[in-house]
Design a protein around this motif. Structure first.
Motif, mmCIF file in Angstrom:
data_model
loop_
_atom_site.group_PDB
_atom_site.id
_atom_site.type_symbol
_atom_site.label_atom_id
_atom_site.label_comp_id
_atom_site.label_asym_id
_atom_site.label_seq_id
_atom_site.Cartn_x
_atom_site.Cartn_y
_atom_site.Cartn_z
ATOM 1 N N ARG A 78 0.847 -1.189 0.000
ATOM 2 C CA ARG A 78 0.000 0.000 0.000
ATOM 3 C C ARG A 78 0.882 1.238 0.000
ATOM 4 N N VAL A 79 0.589 2.197 -0.868
ATOM 5 C CA VAL A 79 1.358 3.441 -0.970
ATOM 6 C C VAL A 79 0.387 4.604 -1.166
ATOM 7 N N LYS A 80 0.872 5.800 -0.845
ATOM 8 C CA LYS A 80 0.082 7.004 -1.123
ATOM 9 C C LYS A 80 0.894 7.866 -2.088
ATOM 10 N N PRO A 81 0.514 7.911 -3.373
ATOM 11 C CA PRO A 81 1.272 8.701 -4.348
ATOM 12 C C PRO A 81 1.260 10.188 -4.002
ATOM 13 N N GLU A 82 2.285 10.885 -4.480
ATOM 14 C CA GLU A 82 2.408 12.316 -4.208
ATOM 15 C C GLU A 82 1.189 13.066 -4.726
ATOM 16 N N ARG A 83 0.769 14.060 -3.961
ATOM 17 C CA ARG A 83 -0.368 14.922 -4.288
ATOM 18 C C ARG A 83 -1.696 14.185 -4.339
ATOM 19 N N THR A 84 -1.811 13.067 -3.637
ATOM 20 C CA THR A 84 -3.104 12.392 -3.520
ATOM 21 C C THR A 84 -3.407 12.170 -2.046
ATOM 22 N N ARG A 85 -4.678 11.977 -1.724
ATOM 23 C CA ARG A 85 -5.081 11.769 -0.338
ATOM 24 C C ARG A 85 -5.394 10.309 -0.058
ATOM 25 N N ASP A 86 -5.584 9.529 -1.125
ATOM 26 C CA ASP A 86 -6.028 8.151 -0.953
ATOM 27 C C ASP A 86 -4.865 7.167 -1.108
ATOM 28 N N TRP A 87 -4.979 6.056 -0.385
ATOM 29 C CA TRP A 87 -3.996 4.985 -0.505
ATOM 30 C C TRP A 87 -4.271 4.197 -1.771
#
Length: 198
Positions: free
Chosen positions: A79-88
């Protein structure tokens, strides 16, 4: 010309700087006080492609932060959270997740300085003042006083630090200029007093 502030600190650098452990950093990150980031190669998260800077959840990597030091040095993240996003985003390719090493985990320089300001760490970082300094701190204080008297305070502490670094660069015969964090430690009490923060 002064160098810009550090963009990132590793977890080990930050722990040394603050006199704590990486387990402490992971705990604060899990409470939302810090954001731990790293970089990954191209991975698929369902129909989306993810690469580059991502945020991680310390709880997903808990074995890396064992205080006993018995944990692994790398782990497969699902599981990761990409840059400039709020969702996993959930990694679907590679199927066993993205390998991340504890040595590659970072905290942004902005986050480090913000945390230090919020928790008044700068008064504890850096030790005593008994040793002879290679820098002309008294001269800097005179330059600081003149700057405030003639032009007032700049909009941010970072601007003031950059100006003082430029001052050191102009007057230092050896060309040796103190780093941003050292100047920040010296300026912080003045900044707080002049801004009425404490």
């Amino acid at each position: 010309m002064a160098l810009p502030p550090r963009a990132f600190f590793t977890l080990h650098e930050t722990a040394t700087r603050w006199g704590c452990t990486i387990a402490d950093l992971a705990g604060w990150a899990s409470e939302g006080k810090l954001d731990i980031v790293t970089g990954i190669p191209l991975a698929a998260c369902g129909p989306d492609k993810v690469s580059g800077k991502i945020s991680i959840s310390p709880m997903d990597m808990l074995p890396l932060f064992r205080r006993s030091g018995t944990g692994p040095t790398a782990i497969q993240l699902m599981r990761v959270k990409p840059e400039r996003t709020r969702d996993w985003a959930y990694v679907t390719e590679p199927v066993d997740g993205v390998k991340v090493s504890v040595a590659d985990l970072l905290i942004s320089g902005h986050d480090v300085l913000r945390f230090e300001d919020e928790h008044d760490l700068l008064r504890r970082v850096g030790g005593g003042t008994g040793a002879l300094s290679p820098y002309d701190w008294e001269g800097m204080y005179v330059a600081l006083t003149r700057r405030v008297h003639e032009h007032g305070l700049p909009g941010t502490q970072t601007e003031l630090i950059a100006e003082m670094q430029d001052w050191f660069a102009d007057v230092a015969e050896s060309g040796d200029v103190p780093d941003e964090s050292t100047i920040r430690r010296r300026l912080r009490p003045f900044w707080r007093a002049l801004r009425g923060d404490g």
